[in-house]
Design a protein around this motif. Sequence first.
Motif, PDB file in Angstrom:
ATOM      1  N   ILE A 135       0.861  -1.183   0.000  1.00  0.00           N
ATOM      2  CA  ILE A 135       0.000   0.000   0.000  1.00  0.00           C
ATOM      3  C   ILE A 135       0.900   1.236   0.000  1.00  0.00           C
ATOM      4  O   ILE A 135       1.829   1.319   0.801  1.00  0.00           O
ATOM      5  N   PRO A 136       0.656   2.192  -0.905  1.00  0.00           N
ATOM      6  CA  PRO A 136       1.587   3.318  -1.040  1.00  0.00           C
ATOM      7  C   PRO A 136       1.641   4.206   0.204  1.00  0.00           C
ATOM      8  O   PRO A 136       0.746   4.188   1.046  1.00  0.00           O
TER       9      PRO A 136
ATOM     10  N   TYR B 252       2.380   0.222  -4.587  1.00  0.00           N
ATOM     11  CA  TYR B 252       3.743   0.643  -4.913  1.00  0.00           C
ATOM     12  C   TYR B 252       4.708  -0.328  -4.242  1.00  0.00           C
ATOM     13  O   TYR B 252       4.389  -0.888  -3.200  1.00  0.00           O
ATOM     14  N   PRO B 253       5.882  -0.523  -4.836  1.00  0.00           N
ATOM     15  CA  PRO B 253       6.837  -1.459  -4.237  1.00  0.00           C
ATOM     16  C   PRO B 253       7.407  -0.951  -2.910  1.00  0.00           C
ATOM     17  O   PRO B 253       7.481   0.250  -2.675  1.00  0.00           O
TER      18      PRO B 253
ATOM     19  N   THR C 272       2.542  -1.595   4.361  1.00  0.00           N
ATOM     20  CA  THR C 272       1.808  -2.847   4.516  1.00  0.00           C
ATOM     21  C   THR C 272       1.782  -3.592   3.189  1.00  0.00           C
ATOM     22  O   THR C 272       1.464  -3.033   2.150  1.00  0.00           O
ATOM     23  N   LEU C 273       2.111  -4.853   3.297  1.00  0.00           N
ATOM     24  CA  LEU C 273       2.160  -5.716   2.133  1.00  0.00           C
ATOM     25  C   LEU C 273       0.761  -6.217   1.805  1.00  0.00           C
ATOM     26  O   LEU C 273      -0.010  -6.547   2.686  1.00  0.00           O
TER      27      LEU C 273
ATOM     28  N   GLU D 252     -10.443  -6.057   2.571  1.00  0.00           N
ATOM     29  CA  GLU D 252     -10.894  -5.416   3.807  1.00  0.00           C
ATOM     30  C   GLU D 252      -9.739  -4.649   4.460  1.00  0.00           C
ATOM     31  O   GLU D 252      -9.894  -3.521   4.918  1.00  0.00           O
ATOM     32  N   MET D 253      -8.570  -5.287   4.472  1.00  0.00           N
ATOM     33  CA  MET D 253      -7.393  -4.638   5.059  1.00  0.00           C
ATOM     34  C   MET D 253      -7.056  -3.372   4.271  1.00  0.00           C
ATOM     35  O   MET D 253      -6.763  -2.331   4.848  1.00  0.00           O
ATOM     36  N   TYR D 254      -7.155  -3.476   2.940  1.00  0.00           N
ATOM     37  CA  TYR D 254      -6.856  -2.312   2.099  1.00  0.00           C
ATOM     38  C   TYR D 254      -7.803  -1.168   2.443  1.00  0.00           C
ATOM     39  O   TYR D 254      -7.394  -0.018   2.592  1.00  0.00           O
TER      40      TYR D 254
END
Lengths: 687, 255, 232
Positions: free
Chosen positions: A293-294, A448-449, A304-305, A430-432
């Motif tokens: 997450i950017p 984003y990486p 967060t992945l 949901e996490m996003y």
Amino acid sequence: MTGPEFKPAIDEYTLYIRITIKNMSLNGNVPPGPLGDKWTKYRSSMPLVAPNNKRRIEVIIVGTGLAGGAAAATLGELGYKVKVFTFHDSPRRAHSIAAQGGINAAKNYQNDGDSIYRLFYDTIKGGDYRSRESNVHRLAEVSVNIIDQAVAQGVPFAREYGGLLANRSFGGVQVSRTFYARGQTGQQLLLGAYQSLSRQVSLGNVTMYNRHEMVDLVIKDGKARGIITRNLLNGEIERHAAHAVVLGTGGYGNVFYLSTNAMNSNSSAAWRTVKRGAYMANPCYCQIHPTCIPVSGEYQSKLTLMSESLRNDGRVWVPKKLEDAKAIREGRMTGLDIAEDDRDYYLERRYPAFGNLVPRDVASRAAKVACDEGLGVSPSGLAVFLDFNAAIMRYGKSVAHSRGLNESDDKLVKKLGTEVIEEKYGNLFEMYEKITGENPYVRPMKIYPAIHYTMGGLWVDYNLQTNIPGLFATGEANFSDHGANRLGASALMQGLADGYFVLPYTIGTFLANEIRTPMIDADAPEFMQAEKDVKDRIDRLFAVKGKQSVESFHRRLGKIMWDYCGMSRNAEGLIKARKLIQELRDEFYRDVFVPGSNDEYNQELEKALRVADFLELGELMTVDALDRNESCGGHFREEYQTEEGEALRRDDEYAYVSAWEWNEGNPTLHKEDLIFENVELKTRSYK
Amino acid sequence: MDNMTLTLKLWRQKNANSKGAFETHTLAGVSEHMSFLEMLDVLNEQIINEGKEPFAFEHDCREGICGTCSLMINGYAHGPQQGTTTCQLHMRHFNDGDTVTIEPWRSQAFPVVKDLVVNRDAFDRIIQAGGYVSINTGQAQDGNAIAIEKEQAAGAFDAATCIGCGACVAACPNASAMLFTAAKVSHLAQLPQGEVEAAKRAQKMVAQHDQEGFGRCSNITACEAECPKGISVAHIARLNREYISASLGSETQVN
Amino acid sequence: MVNWFSRFITSSIGQKIIMSLTGLFLITFLLVHLIGNLQLMSSDGGQSFNEYAYFMTHNPLIKTVSYGLYAFILLHAIQGIVLWRRNSSARGSVGYAVKKDRVAGDNSRVSSVYMGALGTVILIFILIHMYQFWLQMKLGNTEMITYGDGEPVKDLYTLVSAAYDNVLFVVFYVVSMIFIAFHLWHGFQSAFQTLGLNHPKWTPLIKTVGKIYSVAVPVGFAAIPIYMHFFQ
């Protein structure tokens, strides 16, 4: 990105890149024999320690993640006297817990042609041919035991209706060999190790020291014989002695400040051993995960992945037109306003064979290229879209078809498709939404990486022993198995392989010669000196009494590392970065403010000690990245790319492990030549 | 909203032996995109820049899985949003001008270490009492040797998902750790590998739970309501079953 | 024997099991008590009720059970108080400045959180109730009455009827029944949960029966003083 204004002259180059190179290859102590027999033969012929002697031998283990926790439990079971240390309040907090996807094992339960050799080969190739064949093959061999062990511990892996273990394919490999427990595989495996460790604690075989941070290594007569710890509850500096010391202290991704690592993950235990002479291998190999997450603002503390599995159904894109991207960044448009023809699905365009499923390093770099061109879609300009609309419509149509509903009713199809996506990725969506406040079912996700894992680590031989006798490193803390790039679902495998099935054997090769060594005296002069060194170091930090917070230095270091030693690097930038880091370090010792005192619970002091070490490790990373004049895996040097912008590996000159001796800022490079007897070196292509 | 101003009432306590009190701070410029802990980071940075000591609070992974973070926020364990750890709580759930009261977990068994940090060693001791399968490394048979019904494995997983954060204790009006204890007993009791020692495990873990000074469960279900992983009190019923049959029915004696 | 049993019964779960089993007994008693008491509303001037009361106080089996009942009420109360005290100290020396209680699913927050307080009120009610009727009866402060050619029996009906002439007593009884309803609302299903009887198929049924029970029984009890006050 490089600062174009910095053009070093040759003498400046030598000034900043003062390194020494030793050309004699390091000895990895790899046993002889055919690849497939090495481990079995070695294991059956290595010296053992008799049970009565084990009771007299003490082993210190630092870290309670998969590698450290598993090793502590197993050594306790074997009868050694084990002391295990973690800076966490409980062994169960180690960051292994956050691994989502799964763990690989060459079980071939799916009968799809998997084998130990295939797992070995995939790992060597995935690592861009920068790892030791013998270690990787051993890893593949013991992978099968890990699953058995975990099942026996009560790890609730996913199962099929028939009651047997379920598998999925992961990270672009062609077989299904990944075992998983929903999206919490790391948690379940860590809890398994934690439970085994707890059992040994209750039996009295292992003494647990939680909230104890290792702050130095003690070497006596050339062997690692103990550690100095700081009790985080009251600041007490303690001396702990043992016959051998094992580190399972994880990676150093937090040198970048922003990473998917936990906030307290740090490199200090490992770096302290480097300061005492251990070699740091391949520090420039950092894995950057493409789907995170950017960043949303200056205050951002971590990234967060979002599981890699999302790329199975999501399509990555940016707008084709700069003005569209600008409008999205400024909030005048959203991704939904961009017509299909104005979107650039750049992974599908550049890599038609693998499309959105290219490996992590390739996907990450491509996102960076797009954003560098000004096509980023978040206010910071650092994000690309991950769009599920096509998948939603595709699934929706198929459901509508199978239920005999109207396939041309877009609204219905969308609803049905959304249900399918929700079933597959509901918890991730949901996490996003929790984090970003945006509904990813409606608007495309922004990703984003971010730094995720470090392949580099302490140099170890086949026995997992560092160049300091008696000092061992396991899991992410060592460099050994992933080469320049780690494949998905391999970190858990390696941590547990080292902890359960490798180190408990190989440590015997050292300890078998120690049965006559009496208990190590923690009051010996070497211990007293190390304790004094630590106290001086802490006093020095308090004495600065500067104005800037520890956090602000860490943030600045992270930015230097990300800008110059991140997804792509070049010589100019690396030289500049080394200089900037040295300057930042000087400023740190001139102007850092550490509140409170040592004799209390003091999180700022903990951070200060860790950041001080990052400020040195970061420098070594730039040195290593500069030395490696090639692009491989997580290390991409802009000067070394093909005409199509792909990584250009240079096997003739760089098929070696870079093991660095720190020498207080004048690093010496020791090389271990990588010899490939079983696999042929090939260029990785995903076109 | 990008520029909220909040009044923060935080618990300040030097160490376990000293008496604590609330301290009030005003924090401006809070963005809705911040996580709750990032908001506290900004507050601490502000305090450090004034040359003072920041508030100690525990946190680590910041993605809701390690169980390190805690905090009682406006009377709710991990804050008002259910199914969410403090680290994943975002400031968009607060409004400009809000007063936010932040306290440590309160339990006799979780003594305060400093400010908002408590000691949760009691949880480790409960696991050490029997929350494991007694098997040594290398003794395992093949992973597929015993088939386990899919639903049963999923049921075990539902219990095993506990992150050991202590919200159940913090939220329980009785400060009971039954949900934590039950989660481990239930996880292992549902699997054939764990069933072997089930009788001993239930008795030992409950004994340790009681010894630590936790309260007694009275089936209020506040634990389930505040558990960030939504672990059900049905697991407590299973623990009770296990305990009753172990204590009264099983021949296994536990001393 | 003593060793393992005392360990079981003094453990947190054992203590709760005492609450559960005694509670279930008391729940059952309430229904029996209600069925008997409904005879107060029959228009025979109290004959059936008085004869029922005579039977209940003279049948040796029921007499034995009634002593058990008194013991269980005491045990339920004492164990409840012990748990309540234990639980309040478990919070530690410093409590929360702000605490909001939330409960899961369809559980009732008020009745589950305030179980101890509700129980205390109910205990006071029982003491008053027993003083007013049971003790008066035992002390012989009741008139004797003879129906037909039977034995003379105590005229408990008149005692009750007199009490319910006073509107304050009616209010007292009705309000107490509300407390009992709340106590039962949580207690009924909680007793099953404590015994480990939680099952995806059966628990919804237990909960539904519990809700009906915890409303119907107190309503039935409350109806008696109201009916007697206004219609007899």
